[in-house]
Design a protein around this motif. Structure first.
Motif, PDB file in Angstrom:
ATOM      1  N   MET A  15     -13.280   8.521   5.640  1.00  0.00           N
ATOM      2  CA  MET A  15     -13.234   7.212   4.992  1.00  0.00           C
ATOM      3  C   MET A  15     -12.422   7.255   3.701  1.00  0.00           C
ATOM      4  O   MET A  15     -11.757   6.279   3.351  1.00  0.00           O
ATOM      5  N   ALA A  16     -12.460   8.378   3.008  1.00  0.00           N
ATOM      6  CA  ALA A  16     -11.663   8.501   1.783  1.00  0.00           C
ATOM      7  C   ALA A  16     -10.175   8.366   2.086  1.00  0.00           C
ATOM      8  O   ALA A  16      -9.415   7.820   1.276  1.00  0.00           O
ATOM      9  N   ARG A  17      -9.753   8.830   3.266  1.00  0.00           N
ATOM     10  CA  ARG A  17      -8.349   8.679   3.651  1.00  0.00           C
ATOM     11  C   ARG A  17      -7.972   7.209   3.839  1.00  0.00           C
ATOM     12  O   ARG A  17      -6.799   6.850   3.781  1.00  0.00           O
ATOM     13  N   CYS A  18      -8.951   6.353   4.058  1.00  0.00           N
ATOM     14  CA  CYS A  18      -8.688   4.914   4.237  1.00  0.00           C
ATOM     15  C   CYS A  18      -8.665   4.161   2.917  1.00  0.00           C
ATOM     16  O   CYS A  18      -8.215   3.017   2.866  1.00  0.00           O
ATOM     17  N   MET A  19      -9.179   4.774   1.854  1.00  0.00           N
ATOM     18  CA  MET A  19      -9.247   4.103   0.552  1.00  0.00           C
ATOM     19  C   MET A  19      -7.930   4.312  -0.178  1.00  0.00           C
ATOM     20  O   MET A  19      -7.515   5.444  -0.425  1.00  0.00           O
ATOM     21  N   PRO A  20      -7.240   3.219  -0.537  1.00  0.00           N
ATOM     22  CA  PRO A  20      -5.953   3.368  -1.216  1.00  0.00           C
ATOM     23  C   PRO A  20      -6.098   4.154  -2.525  1.00  0.00           C
ATOM     24  O   PRO A  20      -6.940   3.842  -3.353  1.00  0.00           O
ATOM     25  N   GLY A  21      -5.296   5.211  -2.658  1.00  0.00           N
ATOM     26  CA  GLY A  21      -5.269   5.999  -3.881  1.00  0.00           C
ATOM     27  C   GLY A  21      -6.347   7.061  -4.013  1.00  0.00           C
ATOM     28  O   GLY A  21      -6.361   7.799  -4.991  1.00  0.00           O
ATOM     29  N   ALA A  22      -7.249   7.165  -3.044  1.00  0.00           N
ATOM     30  CA  ALA A  22      -8.367   8.110  -3.159  1.00  0.00           C
ATOM     31  C   ALA A  22      -7.941   9.525  -2.818  1.00  0.00           C
ATOM     32  O   ALA A  22      -7.206   9.755  -1.862  1.00  0.00           O
ATOM     33  N   VAL A  23      -8.400  10.471  -3.616  1.00  0.00           N
ATOM     34  CA  VAL A  23      -8.220  11.896  -3.372  1.00  0.00           C
ATOM     35  C   VAL A  23      -9.611  12.506  -3.437  1.00  0.00           C
ATOM     36  O   VAL A  23     -10.315  12.363  -4.432  1.00  0.00           O
ATOM     37  N   LEU A  24     -10.019  13.169  -2.359  1.00  0.00           N
ATOM     38  CA  LEU A  24     -11.373  13.706  -2.274  1.00  0.00           C
ATOM     39  C   LEU A  24     -11.329  15.225  -2.253  1.00  0.00           C
ATOM     40  O   LEU A  24     -10.541  15.826  -1.533  1.00  0.00           O
ATOM     41  N   ASN A  25     -12.198  15.838  -3.065  1.00  0.00           N
ATOM     42  CA  ASN A  25     -12.348  17.291  -3.066  1.00  0.00           C
ATOM     43  C   ASN A  25     -13.523  17.667  -2.177  1.00  0.00           C
ATOM     44  O   ASN A  25     -14.224  16.798  -1.662  1.00  0.00           O
ATOM     45  N   ALA A  67      -0.658   6.691  -3.636  1.00  0.00           N
ATOM     46  CA  ALA A  67      -1.312   6.153  -4.825  1.00  0.00           C
ATOM     47  C   ALA A  67      -1.490   4.652  -4.680  1.00  0.00           C
ATOM     48  O   ALA A  67      -0.711   3.977  -4.006  1.00  0.00           O
ATOM     49  N   LEU A  68      -2.520   4.139  -5.290  1.00  0.00           N
ATOM     50  CA  LEU A  68      -2.752   2.710  -5.354  1.00  0.00           C
ATOM     51  C   LEU A  68      -1.676   2.130  -6.259  1.00  0.00           C
ATOM     52  O   LEU A  68      -1.493   2.590  -7.383  1.00  0.00           O
ATOM     53  N   SER A  69      -0.936   1.154  -5.784  1.00  0.00           N
ATOM     54  CA  SER A  69       0.207   0.615  -6.524  1.00  0.00           C
ATOM     55  C   SER A  69      -0.244  -0.310  -7.651  1.00  0.00           C
ATOM     56  O   SER A  69      -0.806  -1.375  -7.401  1.00  0.00           O
ATOM     57  N   GLY A  70       0.039   0.096  -8.868  1.00  0.00           N
ATOM     58  CA  GLY A  70      -0.275  -0.735 -10.025  1.00  0.00           C
ATOM     59  C   GLY A  70       0.521  -2.031 -10.030  1.00  0.00           C
ATOM     60  O   GLY A  70       0.014  -3.083 -10.415  1.00  0.00           O
ATOM     61  N   GLN A  71       1.775  -1.968  -9.568  1.00  0.00           N
ATOM     62  CA  GLN A  71       2.594  -3.180  -9.523  1.00  0.00           C
ATOM     63  C   GLN A  71       1.991  -4.208  -8.573  1.00  0.00           C
ATOM     64  O   GLN A  71       1.963  -5.401  -8.876  1.00  0.00           O
ATOM     65  N   VAL A  72       1.519  -3.762  -7.418  1.00  0.00           N
ATOM     66  CA  VAL A  72       0.894  -4.686  -6.473  1.00  0.00           C
ATOM     67  C   VAL A  72      -0.360  -5.296  -7.098  1.00  0.00           C
ATOM     68  O   VAL A  72      -0.597  -6.503  -6.981  1.00  0.00           O
ATOM     69  N   LEU A  73      -1.150  -4.478  -7.782  1.00  0.00           N
ATOM     70  CA  LEU A  73      -2.368  -4.990  -8.412  1.00  0.00           C
ATOM     71  C   LEU A  73      -2.051  -6.018  -9.492  1.00  0.00           C
ATOM     72  O   LEU A  73      -2.728  -7.040  -9.595  1.00  0.00           O
TER      73      LEU A  73
END
Length: 196
Positions: free
Chosen positions: A26-36, A169-175
């Motif tokens: 599920m973390a792979r589906c979250m924009p910008g998420a990096v999971l350890n 990465a989650l795009s700051g410009q889009v946000l």
């Protein structure tokens, strides 16, 4: 900041809750998420990466997850901070799943309720565009989760040939654009100029 929303994903709710409990997937589906790797205490350390062109901001923190496969519900609690002007976030997301009646193929409705506490530079951002950003993130997550779950329905040889996705990465410009559009929509609505 309080947010409620819903989206649909392919599959029966009983299957979807098992997929949701696969936290790395599920973390792979979250924009910008990096999971350890999961910590000894059961939490999931990681980061949310937001890019503004070449500049990237890393919100580092951890999340805990709780899933009830019988009730088809779950919760995610997360906390994180960034180096940028004491930016910090705490979020609690609860979700409930239900099968879509009369759907031509099995489909699940995911209802989300989220409460977030944002501090530092993010506090003002939450007031002006937080809900619009939450909607954009939820929409992107729903699209990615639907694509991911569709792999479960595809023949094995087709799934094996699909390239692995890298973390974007989650795009700051889009946000920022989402916030600007939401601001103008509210402004035009207040003037009575918005289309119904």
């Amino acid at each position: 900041m309080h947010f409620e929303g819903e989206f649909r994903v392919p599959g029966k709710a009983a299957d979807v809750i098992r997929r949701f409990s696969d936290v790395p997937r599920m973390a792979r589906c979250m924009p910008g998420a990096v999971l350890n790797a999961q910590a000894d205490d059961g939490s999931w350390p990681g980061a949310m990466v937001v890019s503004f062109g070449p500049k990237k901001i890393n919100f580092k923190g951890k999340a805990t997850c709780d899933f009830d496969e019988q009730a088809l519900t779950g919760q995610v609690h997360g906390r994180g901070t960034a180096d940028m002007r004491a930016a910090r976030i705490g979020v609690k997301v609860s979700f409930a799943l239900s099968d879509v009646a009369d759907a031509p193929r099995p489909e699940t409705v995911v209802k989300i309720v989220s409460d977030a506490e944002l501090g530092g530079v993010l506090e003002d951002f939450a007031k002006t565009g937080g809900i619009a950003v939450a909607n954009a993130i939820m929409t992107d997550f729903a699209r990615r989760a639907s694509e991911e779950f569709s792999k479960d329905e595809a023949p094995a040889e087709e799934v094996a040939t699909q390239p692995a996705q890298e973390v974007a990465a989650l795009s700051g410009q889009v946000l920022v654009w989402v916030v600007v559009k939401a601001y103008w929509a509210r402004f035009l609505h207040a003037l009575g100029l918005a289309q119904a």
